[in-house]
Design a protein around this motif. Structure first.
Motif, mmCIF file in Angstrom:
data_model
loop_
_atom_site.group_PDB
_atom_site.id
_atom_site.type_symbol
_atom_site.label_atom_id
_atom_site.label_comp_id
_atom_site.label_asym_id
_atom_site.label_seq_id
_atom_site.Cartn_x
_atom_site.Cartn_y
_atom_site.Cartn_z
ATOM 1 N N ASP A 123 13.884 67.232 -24.319
ATOM 2 C CA ASP A 123 14.846 68.280 -23.652
ATOM 3 C C ASP A 123 16.068 68.337 -24.927
ATOM 4 O OD1 ASP A 123 16.883 69.611 -22.537
ATOM 5 O OD2 ASP A 123 17.178 68.414 -20.865
ATOM 6 N N GLN A 125 18.477 70.641 -25.007
ATOM 7 C CA GLN A 125 19.732 70.635 -24.614
ATOM 8 C C GLN A 125 20.339 69.500 -24.464
ATOM 9 O OE1 GLN A 125 22.020 73.413 -21.080
ATOM 10 N NE2 GLN A 125 20.557 72.007 -20.053
ATOM 11 N N GLU A 126 19.845 68.282 -23.814
ATOM 12 C CA GLU A 126 20.186 66.972 -23.715
ATOM 13 C C GLU A 126 20.574 66.532 -25.057
ATOM 14 O OE1 GLU A 126 21.399 62.970 -22.562
ATOM 15 O OE2 GLU A 126 21.328 64.894 -21.311
ATOM 16 N N TYR A 129 23.978 67.871 -26.140
ATOM 17 C CA TYR A 129 25.096 67.148 -25.204
ATOM 18 C C TYR A 129 25.409 65.857 -25.991
ATOM 19 C CZ TYR A 129 25.026 69.936 -20.978
ATOM 20 O OH TYR A 129 25.292 70.836 -20.134
ATOM 21 N N ARG A 130 24.450 65.265 -26.362
ATOM 22 C CA ARG A 130 24.627 64.017 -27.171
ATOM 23 C C ARG A 130 25.250 63.793 -28.568
ATOM 24 N NH1 ARG A 130 21.729 59.017 -25.713
ATOM 25 N NH2 ARG A 130 20.566 59.292 -23.813
ATOM 26 N N CYS A 147 25.751 58.026 -28.675
ATOM 27 C CA CYS A 147 24.676 58.911 -28.112
ATOM 28 C C CYS A 147 23.515 58.972 -28.864
ATOM 29 C CB CYS A 147 25.174 60.290 -27.536
ATOM 30 S SG CYS A 147 26.563 60.036 -26.555
ATOM 31 N N PRO A 154 20.464 56.016 -21.377
ATOM 32 C CA PRO A 154 21.160 56.975 -20.575
ATOM 33 C C PRO A 154 22.585 56.807 -20.902
ATOM 34 C CG PRO A 154 20.453 55.591 -18.971
ATOM 35 C CD PRO A 154 19.690 55.012 -20.335
ATOM 36 N N ALA A 159 26.613 61.097 -17.516
ATOM 37 C CA ALA A 159 26.097 61.437 -16.280
ATOM 38 C C ALA A 159 26.976 61.381 -15.335
ATOM 39 C CB ALA A 159 25.005 60.026 -16.187
ATOM 40 N N ASP A 162 28.783 64.923 -15.562
ATOM 41 C CA ASP A 162 28.109 65.929 -14.982
ATOM 42 C C ASP A 162 28.147 65.983 -13.400
ATOM 43 O OD1 ASP A 162 27.483 66.753 -17.515
ATOM 44 O OD2 ASP A 162 25.546 65.813 -17.689
ATOM 45 N N ASP A 255 30.957 69.970 -23.479
ATOM 46 C CA ASP A 255 29.842 70.665 -22.678
ATOM 47 C C ASP A 255 29.430 72.159 -23.245
ATOM 48 O OD1 ASP A 255 30.581 68.532 -21.121
ATOM 49 O OD2 ASP A 255 30.508 69.634 -19.226
ATOM 50 N N PRO A 438 15.940 71.249 -17.919
ATOM 51 C CA PRO A 438 15.770 70.744 -19.437
ATOM 52 C C PRO A 438 15.151 71.958 -20.058
ATOM 53 C CG PRO A 438 14.952 68.986 -17.771
ATOM 54 C CD PRO A 438 15.156 70.136 -16.964
#
Length: 447
Positions: A123, A125-126, A129-130, A147, A154, A159, A162, A255, A438
């Protein structure tokens, strides 16, 4: 009404009735949409003090954002904005911000090397974010969320953040019953637990800082700026006020840029001609000896910046804005707005309006290079960074962060989107505009 429905409803209103239209939601009253640059400039600049954040929206956001910069009006907003602006001085960019961007980009490139070797699907996008959470934590609080170095773990903070955003946004689209629903539902329990965790997390940062005199002396740290600041009466901010500021800054710094990077990469995968031009520009400016752009080099990547702006035009980080009118007023075209009525516009809808943007639905970065405005488009036409006195303080921050990572990545790697995903992707219920699902990709080394 779900936010996705509201966003697309606003677009349908624009297409059917034009830029200036009115409609009524039962229980909420009359809305006036102002999806044209002249009216937006009037509301957000000319008569700025007459239009404020709505009290109802403020209450619904209070658990998460408190009295932070995105949830206040008047003097409190001005005070926080003035202090936060110190983060974005040119010297800070050169000595702190871009140094962190370079460090985190190197980590990201190492991860891409591993994933290219393994051939795994992941993913994207994930990962963005990290990247942004690690970067923003270091720059503003001297905090390493770790991250990118622990991908299998996780990130609980992310989390919970979000989850709280998602539930907060449902409140906005269910303005009358959300209190009752959350009182008796599992979702309400999760919201309370998430906000408690985020609050305790912020307080732990503040406590650690207060107990470390040496750390608190660093004038370049944005948290220190707020901790050392004083109101006009000489009183300093308390822990609750600092907590609100921390969480507001994180939503801005983590974000929005991560989401725009995801949308940008999606559009590049869908438009190979654009990707080819961007990679040609990157190869002309970067090399094995200079793999990551420096602060002074960023402005040379004009096509890359145009691509980032084109992404923002179609996928603005905040798709809808709503303001409350305080006193009876009249728009430049003569439309009356009465005290207590709501004024709104949709950057998402405006970006798709053929009256404002030629061939609006086509992803075409050249529109920014070939227009009279160039890479400095009118903020009342290109509203993705907000506009007027509320113009985003982090505009350059987000642009440089995205371009630093994107140019370094695309010089070496090419992304392949898995074909079983919906195109274009849906966006999720949130205060911002993340992809709902994702962004599953494989990564390959370029020849």
């Amino acid at each position: 009404m779900r936010e996705k429905g509201l966003t697309k409803f606003m677009y349908e209103v624009l297409v059917t009735y034009g830029p200036i239209a009115t409609f009524t939601f039962p229980g909420l009253g009359r809305f006036v949409t102002i999806n044209n640059p002249e009216s937006i400039e009037y509301v957000m600049k000319t008569n700025f003090d007459n239009y404020i954040k709505t009290p109802g929206s403020r209450i619904r956001l209070l658990d998460l954002l408190g009295d932070g910069i995105f949830n206040v009006n008047g003097q409190m907003w001005k005070f926080q904005r003035k202090l936060a602006s110190h983060l974005f001085y040119g010297k800070n960019f050169r000595e702190i911000i871009c140094v962190v961007f370079e460090e985190e980009t190197k980590k990201f490139l190492k991860i891409m090397e591993e994933k290219a070797n393994s051939g795994e699907i992941f993913d994207l996008q994930e990962l963005f974010y990290r990247f942004t959470l690690d970067s923003f934590g270091k720059i503003t609080f001297g905090l390493d969320f770790d991250c990118l170095t622990n991908l299998k773990n996780p990130v609980r903070f992310a989390a919970e953040f979000d989850l709280a955003q998602s539930i907060t946004n449902k409140r906005i689209t269910n303005p009358f019953l959300w209190r009752f629903n959350e009182m008796f539902t599992d979702e309400g329990r999760k919201m309370r637990e998430a906000c408690e965790y985020l609050t305790n997390f912020a307080y732990s940062i503040i406590k650690k800082r207060r107990n470390d005199p040496e750390c608190s002396k660093n004038p370049k740290d944005i948290l220190n700026l707020f901790m050392n600041a004083e109101y006009e009466n000489g009183v300093k901010l308390n822990d609750k006020e600092l907590r609100d500021i921390i969480l507001n800054l994180i939503i801005a710094g983590r974000d929005t840029t991560a989401q725009e990077l995801a949308w940008m990469m999606y559009n590049l995968m869908e438009n190979p001609g654009v990707e080819r031009k961007l990679v040609n520009e990157v190869n002309s400016l970067l090399s094995e000896d200079n793999p990551i752009p420096k602060y002074d080099d960023i402005k040379k990547f004009e096509y890359t910046q145009a691509t980032f702006y084109e992404t923002l035009r179609l996928h603005p980080a905040v798709p809808i804005n709503i303001k409350l009118c305080l006193k009876d007023d009249r728009l430049p075209n003569g439309t009356p707005i009465y005290a207590g009525e709501l004024v709104n516009w949709s950057s998402w809808a405006i970006g798709r309006d053929e009256r404002i943007w030629d061939k609006a639905k086509i992803f075409n970065p050249e529109r920014f290079l070939n227009s009279d405005d160039g890479l400095k488009p009118s903020q009342y036409k290109f509203t993705s960074f907000n506009c007027g006195p509320r113009l985003c303080l982090g505009q350059n921050f987000a642009t440089i962060e995205a371009m630093t990572l994107a140019t370094s990545l695309l010089r070496i790697y090419k992304f392949e989107r898995m074909t079983d995903q919906k195109s274009p992707p849906d966006f999720a219920i949130s205060l911002t505009l993340p992809m709902k699902d994702p962004l599953l990709v494989k990564v390959h080394r370029r020849n």
